[in-house]
Write an enzyme that holds these catalytic residues in place. Sequence first.
Site, PDB file in Angstrom:
ATOM      1  N   HIS A  55       0.852  -1.203   0.000  1.00 26.40           N
ATOM      2  CA  HIS A  55       0.000   0.000   0.000  1.00 26.40           C
ATOM      3  C   HIS A  55       0.882   1.246   0.000  1.00 26.40           C
ATOM      4  CE1 HIS A  55       0.807  -0.458   4.281  1.00 26.40           C
ATOM      5  NE2 HIS A  55       0.297   0.738   4.529  1.00 26.40           N
ATOM      6  N   HIS A  57       1.518   3.900   1.907  1.00 25.18           N
ATOM      7  CA  HIS A  57       2.107   4.663   3.008  1.00 25.18           C
ATOM      8  C   HIS A  57       3.635   4.754   2.881  1.00 25.18           C
ATOM      9  CE1 HIS A  57      -1.589   4.278   5.853  1.00 25.18           C
ATOM     10  NE2 HIS A  57      -1.674   5.321   5.052  1.00 25.18           N
ATOM     11  N   ASP A  59       6.119   4.647   4.868  1.00 18.85           N
ATOM     12  CA  ASP A  59       7.009   3.676   5.525  1.00 18.85           C
ATOM     13  C   ASP A  59       6.981   2.308   4.826  1.00 18.85           C
ATOM     14  OD1 ASP A  59       4.351   3.524   6.607  1.00 18.85           O
ATOM     15  OD2 ASP A  59       5.108   2.258   8.219  1.00 18.85           O
ATOM     16  N   HIS A  60       6.284   2.222   3.704  1.00 19.50           N
ATOM     17  CA  HIS A  60       6.258   0.997   2.884  1.00 19.50           C
ATOM     18  C   HIS A  60       6.838   1.220   1.482  1.00 19.50           C
ATOM     19  CE1 HIS A  60       3.623  -1.250   5.754  1.00 19.50           C
ATOM     20  NE2 HIS A  60       3.510  -0.006   6.177  1.00 19.50           N
ATOM     21  N   ASP A 134      -0.090  -3.753   6.473  1.00 18.30           N
ATOM     22  CA  ASP A 134      -0.689  -3.182   7.684  1.00 18.30           C
ATOM     23  C   ASP A 134      -2.166  -3.548   7.822  1.00 18.30           C
ATOM     24  OD1 ASP A 134       1.747  -1.983   8.087  1.00 18.30           O
ATOM     25  OD2 ASP A 134       1.054   0.068   7.707  1.00 18.30           O
TER      26      ASP A 134
HETATM   27 ZN   LIG Z   1       0.126   1.729   6.452  1.00 22.50          ZN
END
Ligand SMILES: [Zn+2]
Length: 260
Positions: A55, A57, A59-60, A134
């Site tokens: 996804h 975000h 931090d990914h 997540d």
């Molecule tokens: Zn996330």
Amino acid sequence: MLTIEPIRAFSDNYIWLLTDTANNHCFVVDPGDAEPVLEVLAERQLTLAGILVTHHHFDHVGGLPLLREHTSAVVYGPHNPAIEGVDHRLAEGDTLTVLGLEFSVLAVPGHTMDHIAYYCAGDSEQPPLLFCGDTLFAGGCGRMFEGTAPVLHGSLAKLAALPGSTRVYCAHEYTQANLRFARAVEPDNEALAERAREVAALRATDDPTVPSELAQERATNPFLRCAEPAVAATLHSQGKWQGEKPEEVFAALRTWKDSF
Ligand SMILES: [Zn+2]
């Protein structure tokens, strides 16, 4: 042989590293930061063949630009143009080959609406594998940043229906805090109490608590146990919610956890 291990990033992210030890080709899942990945590639002389993204975000996906600059990895990710540098956009039902293993794509919206998961059914030698970002955490689930409770509840139900032997690789080390909440929801769940003891021992030596097994999640993760009378009973006694329907129980649990 395939090995799977975490590369730690930020304070509590796991970037999963899959390595084919026969040829030193590897994949990473959700590289929020390129630096720790590039260090491992250099140290071990690994070739980054591909990247899986769950996804959008930061931090990914934050490591994508540098990894694309320094490697020729093929990048797989969701149909979200906000994620730049994806070679193959994937949706529910699509399949892909990762180091010789076939994975299928599951749409699991709720944490974000673009969220996908990668599932490998495995065989006699390889247990089933799930990379779920997540959406499903060890002992918990992601916050609803974009979806509604029925949407995330539906996604978790889809994951909960996978085989019990599935190894669940989520993207954060949140297990201990998740289990503190789980024990407030189900104080009499013996399997949960045992799991909390195991997790406390692992964390005391800074060892990862991920992956878990899906059967264990079904037995101890309150967000997969919304149909259990004990879960609804706690919500009732705590004055959090009076209904019984699993998706309403889920919404009440998620709201409670947000402020726990
Ligand atoms: Zn996330």
